[in-house]
Design a protein around this motif. Sequence first.
Motif, short mmCIF file in Angstrom:
data_model
loop_
_atom_site.label_atom_id
_atom_site.label_comp_id
_atom_site.label_asym_id
_atom_site.label_seq_id
_atom_site.Cartn_x
_atom_site.Cartn_y
_atom_site.Cartn_z
N GLU A 1 64.06 59.57 113.55
CA GLU A 1 63.48 59.22 112.26
C GLU A 1 64.29 59.86 111.13
OE1 GLU A 1 61.12 57.25 109.71
OE2 GLU A 1 61.11 57.08 111.90
N ARG A 2 64.76 61.06 111.35
CA ARG A 2 65.51 61.76 110.29
C ARG A 2 66.82 61.08 109.99
NH1 ARG A 2 67.14 68.20 110.31
NH2 ARG A 2 68.27 68.19 108.32
N TYR A 3 67.52 60.59 111.02
CA TYR A 3 68.82 59.96 110.83
C TYR A 3 68.74 58.45 111.04
CZ TYR A 3 70.32 64.78 111.09
OH TYR A 3 70.46 66.11 110.85
N ARG A 4 67.61 57.85 110.65
CA ARG A 4 67.39 56.42 110.84
C ARG A 4 68.46 55.59 110.12
NH1 ARG A 4 63.57 52.67 112.20
NH2 ARG A 4 62.35 54.33 113.14
N LYS A 5 68.86 56.00 108.92
CA LYS A 5 69.82 55.22 108.15
C LYS A 5 71.17 55.15 108.87
CE LYS A 5 71.69 57.09 104.57
NZ LYS A 5 71.91 57.68 103.22
N HIS A 6 71.64 56.29 109.39
CA HIS A 6 72.92 56.29 110.11
C HIS A 6 72.82 55.49 111.39
CE1 HIS A 6 74.67 59.39 107.49
NE2 HIS A 6 73.49 59.97 107.52
N ILE A 7 71.71 55.65 112.12
CA ILE A 7 71.57 54.98 113.40
C ILE A 7 71.46 53.47 113.19
CG2 ILE A 7 70.09 54.75 115.42
CD1 ILE A 7 69.27 57.68 115.01
N LYS A 8 70.71 53.06 112.16
CA LYS A 8 70.54 51.63 111.92
C LYS A 8 71.87 50.97 111.56
CE LYS A 8 67.19 48.54 109.82
NZ LYS A 8 65.97 48.45 108.97
N ARG A 9 72.69 51.66 110.78
CA ARG A 9 74.00 51.12 110.44
C ARG A 9 74.87 50.98 111.68
NH1 ARG A 9 75.11 54.38 106.68
NH2 ARG A 9 76.29 55.91 107.90
N SER A 10 74.83 51.95 112.57
CA SER A 10 75.61 51.88 113.80
C SER A 10 75.11 50.78 114.71
CB SER A 10 75.55 53.23 114.53
OG SER A 10 76.10 54.27 113.74
N VAL A 11 73.78 50.57 114.76
CA VAL A 11 73.22 49.50 115.58
C VAL A 11 73.65 48.14 115.07
CG1 VAL A 11 71.06 48.36 116.21
CG2 VAL A 11 71.27 50.83 116.45
N GLU A 12 73.65 47.94 113.75
CA GLU A 12 74.08 46.66 113.18
C GLU A 12 75.55 46.39 113.51
OE1 GLU A 12 73.23 46.81 109.06
OE2 GLU A 12 71.05 46.70 109.32
N GLU A 13 76.39 47.42 113.47
CA GLU A 13 77.79 47.24 113.83
C GLU A 13 77.92 46.90 115.31
OE1 GLU A 13 79.56 50.90 112.73
OE2 GLU A 13 79.49 50.50 110.55
N ALA A 14 77.09 47.50 116.14
CA ALA A 14 77.15 47.22 117.58
C ALA A 14 76.72 45.79 117.87
CB ALA A 14 76.26 48.20 118.34
N VAL A 15 75.69 45.29 117.16
CA VAL A 15 75.22 43.92 117.37
C VAL A 15 76.31 42.93 117.02
CG1 VAL A 15 73.58 42.19 116.54
CG2 VAL A 15 72.79 44.47 117.12
N ASN A 16 77.05 43.18 115.97
CA ASN A 16 78.08 42.25 115.52
C ASN A 16 79.30 42.23 116.44
OD1 ASN A 16 76.66 41.39 113.26
ND2 ASN A 16 77.43 43.06 112.00
N ARG A 17 79.57 43.32 117.15
CA ARG A 17 80.79 43.36 117.94
C ARG A 17 80.55 43.09 119.43
NH1 ARG A 17 80.21 49.09 117.04
NH2 ARG A 17 79.65 50.15 118.98
N ARG A 18 79.30 42.97 119.85
CA ARG A 18 79.08 42.73 121.27
C ARG A 18 78.26 41.47 121.48
NH1 ARG A 18 75.07 47.86 122.47
NH2 ARG A 18 73.97 46.73 124.10
#
Length: 429
Positions: free
Chosen positions: A24-41
């Motif tokens: 929850e604390r680092y939701r912004k960083h994690i969400k950005r990384s998840v969006e990048e992962a969705v686009n590349r896989r």
Amino acid sequence: MTYFIDRRPNAKHKSAVNRQRFLERYRKHIKRSVEEAVNRRSITDMERGEKISIPTKDISEPVFQHGPGGARQVVSPGNREYLAGDRIRRPPGQGGGGEGAGEGGASNQGEGADEFAFTLSREEFLEFVFDGLALPHLQRKPLKSLEEIKMVRAGLARDGVPSRISIGRSMREAYARRIAMRAPIKRALREALDALEAEERKDPVLRNPARINELKEEIARLEKRIEAIPFIDTYDLRYHQLSAQPQPSSQAVMFCVMDVSGSMTQNHKDIAKRFFLLLYLFLERHYEKVELVFVRHHTAAREVSEEEFFYSRETGGTIVSSALSLVNGIIEKRYPSAQWNLYVAQASDGDNWDDDSTTCRDLLVKKLMPHLQYFAYVEITPHEHQSLWHEYATVADAFAERFAMRQIVEAGDIYPVFRDLFKRRLSTP
């Protein structure tokens, strides 16, 4: 003193509570990384976890230190090179590309620190992928069968299981029974006591000892009868009666309509398949009572299985109205709008016979849209829009809240378009 024990299963040397707090604390960083992962896989590879990295500087903790305090007077030694206000150049040879050595990056003479990396589980990854998404305008519909029921109280009964006993009502029944059973006995006891008192007041010459003994025996017998009445009896017990009451059900059906005509290149079909796979995974994760209907069309439309929908090689010309007519027929036959939430997601390259595009508009306006909760149209093309898009635009103007259109040019647009189409909205009253 009250003790709270957390019995949730944790992995070895890990705390579920601390992990959730960290996510929850680092939701912004994690969400950005998840969006990048969705686009590349690949979308078909969505159900595995993902390794996430967070820059070290973003996880640093604030540190509080005591200052010297008070008033101090310091005399610093002078020098020959610098005066007050001079700007000092950065020393050469320190720091490299990327992060500096002072921030954890490695220099040519020292050691550095990598970014903080950890792995999201499958459930955590999907939670971030579908965060904030929902079927738009989902409404409660009358239940078509008794699959969803709620047990409600329906009065009291003399038979039941101990867990449903009504203590208050049982005690009232026992109290009423004791009053009813003791009343005649107490009346007889009161009469016997009065008779005994009257007999004992008589003159000793006129007193009848046999009568006195008889009254005392009667009084003892009546008192034993009163004491023998049980405080509570099985006859007094009352149990809560439960009955099954039908409940409104959030039932929904999603129609997946895909153009497989000759104008749809293999790249277009792959993008459409990935969009529907993402939609399928989203629905399967968030909704239990959602049915999927797969419709393929070229010059003719057919309802097919999931496997045939994604992997059949059948192709031909393009008549989009055939698919809309088939969807309308399936709704009338199997999914009445009074009982189901109806959704349609359509993927096409926009190519269609000019005359048929007008027919599609009329089908949507007159037959489909009055019954649908939401219609999502995805046009997969890098070119200018054709007649189908323009006719659909008139439908979007008439049903602005329930009709959405988006364009996908390349595979990287799938996830942003999907989130835009299915972002959580306020339900219409």
